[in-house]
Structures are given as C-alpha cells and as structure tokens.
Design a protein around this motif. Structure first.
Motif, PDB file in Angstrom:
ATOM      1  N   ASP A  16      48.924   7.420  47.469  1.00  0.00           N
ATOM      2  CA  ASP A  16      49.911   8.791  47.731  1.00  0.00           C
ATOM      3  C   ASP A  16      50.841   8.616  48.733  1.00  0.00           C
ATOM      4  O   ASP A  16      50.683   9.073  49.870  1.00  0.00           O
ATOM      5  N   SER A  40      42.351  17.398  60.816  1.00  0.00           N
ATOM      6  CA  SER A  40      43.577  17.696  61.424  1.00  0.00           C
ATOM      7  C   SER A  40      43.628  17.118  63.029  1.00  0.00           C
ATOM      8  O   SER A  40      42.489  17.124  63.604  1.00  0.00           O
ATOM      9  N   GLY A  71      49.840  16.314  55.548  1.00  0.00           N
ATOM     10  CA  GLY A  71      49.618  16.082  54.212  1.00  0.00           C
ATOM     11  C   GLY A  71      48.309  15.005  54.035  1.00  0.00           C
ATOM     12  O   GLY A  71      47.704  15.163  53.062  1.00  0.00           O
ATOM     13  N   GLU A  72      47.789  14.593  55.223  1.00  0.00           N
ATOM     14  CA  GLU A  72      46.601  13.687  55.051  1.00  0.00           C
ATOM     15  C   GLU A  72      45.381  14.666  54.933  1.00  0.00           C
ATOM     16  O   GLU A  72      44.290  14.175  54.651  1.00  0.00           O
ATOM     17  N   THR A  73      45.465  15.787  55.289  1.00  0.00           N
ATOM     18  CA  THR A  73      44.160  16.520  55.207  1.00  0.00           C
ATOM     19  C   THR A  73      43.783  17.006  53.568  1.00  0.00           C
ATOM     20  O   THR A  73      42.549  17.157  53.586  1.00  0.00           O
ATOM     21  N   ARG A  74      44.478  16.357  52.846  1.00  0.00           N
ATOM     22  CA  ARG A  74      44.176  16.685  51.333  1.00  0.00           C
ATOM     23  C   ARG A  74      43.048  15.702  51.127  1.00  0.00           C
ATOM     24  O   ARG A  74      42.422  15.765  49.937  1.00  0.00           O
ATOM     25  N   TYR A  75      43.073  14.849  52.006  1.00  0.00           N
ATOM     26  CA  TYR A  75      42.085  13.654  51.614  1.00  0.00           C
ATOM     27  C   TYR A  75      40.990  13.706  52.367  1.00  0.00           C
ATOM     28  O   TYR A  75      40.478  12.666  52.759  1.00  0.00           O
ATOM     29  N   ALA A  82      51.627  11.914  50.623  1.00  0.00           N
ATOM     30  CA  ALA A  82      50.683  12.470  51.842  1.00  0.00           C
ATOM     31  C   ALA A  82      50.897  11.485  52.899  1.00  0.00           C
ATOM     32  O   ALA A  82      50.678  11.755  54.015  1.00  0.00           O
TER      33      ALA A  82
END
Length: 279
Positions: free
Chosen positions: A140, A161, A153-157, A143
């Motif tokens: 991604d 945070s 954007g990394e938090t969707r994985y 992300a």
C-alpha cells in the motif's frame, strides 16, 4: 523520589540490520548489537558508578573483606558515609529480550537488579510487523506515504498511532515515578525501544507526536536524559515536570568507530553491511 529519568534504546538486532519493522516481535540482539549495548553499558556504568556504591552501602555484607590475618579490614563506614549512599538507581526494562540484554549490559556491571515491565514495550506495528519498507510500499504505497508524512495512514493496518504510544509511555513513566515516591533521590533507568522513547519524551514535553521536526529518531544503544521536577515556584506541582537534558547521546567510541556496523573483527563474511534507511 525520582528526580532523573534516563531512557536507553536497545542495541542492533537482525531486524534492524534488514530494516524490518520489529514492533513487539521478540528479536534478540545480533553480535554488533551486543557490542553496542556493552559500549553504552560501560560508558553509563562509569557515569553512574555511584549506584554501585549505593548498593554496597545498603548491603555491607557484599563488600569484599581481606583475609582475617590482613593488617586492616575494609572500612565499611566509607561506604555508609559516601554521598552516593543517599541516592538510588532503579533499572527497568521492556520485557522484550533485546531490551533485557541491553539493560543487563549496564546493570550487571554495577550489580543492579533489572525489573521487566511490559509497559515499556515498543510501538505495535500491527500487520506491518516483520516487513521491510519496500514490502510495505508494495502492499500500500499510499498508506506508506502517509506514514512517512506523519498523517496516520499506517493505522488502517493496525499500527499503533504515535499519539497513543506517547500517551501509554508517559502514563507508564508517571506511574513508575509514583511507585518510588519516598524521600530517597532516585535515578530511573528505562531500557526500551526507539519509537517508544521518542513518542514518550514528546508527550512528556507536550510536543506534537506527529510533528515532523519535534524530535529525531534514536540510534541503537543511545540514550536520553530528563530532569524531573516536583515543585513549581516553590510549591508542589500537580504532576511531575520534565526537562530534556540529553537526547540521542552515544558513548564516546561511537565518534571514532563505525557504530552501526561495529568493529571489523565482529563481522563475518556473511554479514551484510548496515545501510541508512531510505524512505
């Protein structure tokens, strides 16, 4: 009473060498990481030698004595009367093994106990743990770019945070300070992880954890030091106040040796060289 906090990052691991995100995966030090931990341990043990004297003053039975027929016995009063006897050092490590190894490289030299505490664990990198940056970009790119820009954007994985890491780290520090709230001046050595240290220090100093220029990253086996104040304008403060005295400090040898790769006599023919992270 805790009046000084030192935070020491662990030495290099195989994942660090490969630029893999470790997060909370339990990875030990490699040979260079052990060397780094030892060099920092020697330097910090020299600086905090008073902690050995403090331990011996509190446990005089551990002080070496000569044979009975010696002309003199060791004078135990020298230890009891030394100013060092009125201070205390506590060493607390993340329970991940790389941090424990680094903590012992310091604490064992002074005969200090290492207390393990899961509250000092590294930032969780969720589904990205164990992956290289190139692999993450392949999965991604958007992300990844957001992570690089500190826009989350990394938090969707499932990546924790930066703000949350700082909050839990600062909470742990404040809780530990409360646990040592007696009258003995105390230095607290916390041994842990780069992202945890950076986010925790940022929170304690009330900096934006996602600020691109607030604090740089911590190198392996480097440390920071904070002064802790418990009063404000002569009155007790509602909570401890922190002043950053050192950040990302390395032992003197790091200025003359190849810190990231270690001495040539430690590097076998199959060990790749360390390369700077390229975003």
């Amino acid at each position: 009473m805790i009046d000084e906090v030192v935070m020491l990052r662990h030495g290099r691991t195989p994942y660090n060498l490969q630029h893999r995100l470790q997060g909370q995966i339990d990875v030990p030090l490699d040979i260079v990481g052990q060397w780094q931990a030892d060099q920092s341990g020697y330097a910090l043990a020299g600086r905090f030698y008073w902690a050995k004297v403090s331990r011996l003053a509190a446990n005089p039975g551990l002080i070496a004595q000569p044979p009975a027929d010696a002309a003199k016995r060791t004078d135990l009063s020298q230890y009891a009367e030394a100013p060092a006897a009125r201070r205390r050092m506590v060493v607390i490590s993340s329970d991940l093994y790389r941090a424990q190894q680094t903590a012992h490289a310091f604490a064992d030299l002074l005969g200090l106990e290492v207390i393990c505490d899961a509250r000092l664990r590294e930032r969780s990198f969720g589904q990205w743990e164990g992956l290289t940056r190139e692999q993450i970009k392949t999965i991604d790119a958007e992300a990844y770019a957001s992570w690089k820009r500190h826009t989350g954007g990394e938090t969707r994985y499932g990546v924790e945070s930066r703000a949350h890491v700082g909050e839990r780290g600062a909470k742990a520090v404040r809780e530990l300070i409360a646990e040592y709230a007696d009258d003995t001046p105390t230095t607290m050595m916390l041994v842990g992880h780069g992202s945890w240290i950076t986010a925790t220090v940022a929170n304690l100093l009330e900096l934006n954890p996602d600020g691109m220029n607030a604090l740089g990253g911590m190198r392996n086996a480097c440390w920071c030091r904070l002064k802790v104040r418990h009063t404000l304008n002569g009155q007790p403060a509602e909570q401890p106040l922190f002043e950053l005295e050192e950040y990302n400090t390395a032992p003197a040898i790091a200025g003359s040796a190849d810190w990231e790769n270690g001495p040539a006599d430690l590097r076998g023919p199959n060990m790749p060289g360390w390369r700077p992270i390229v975003w």
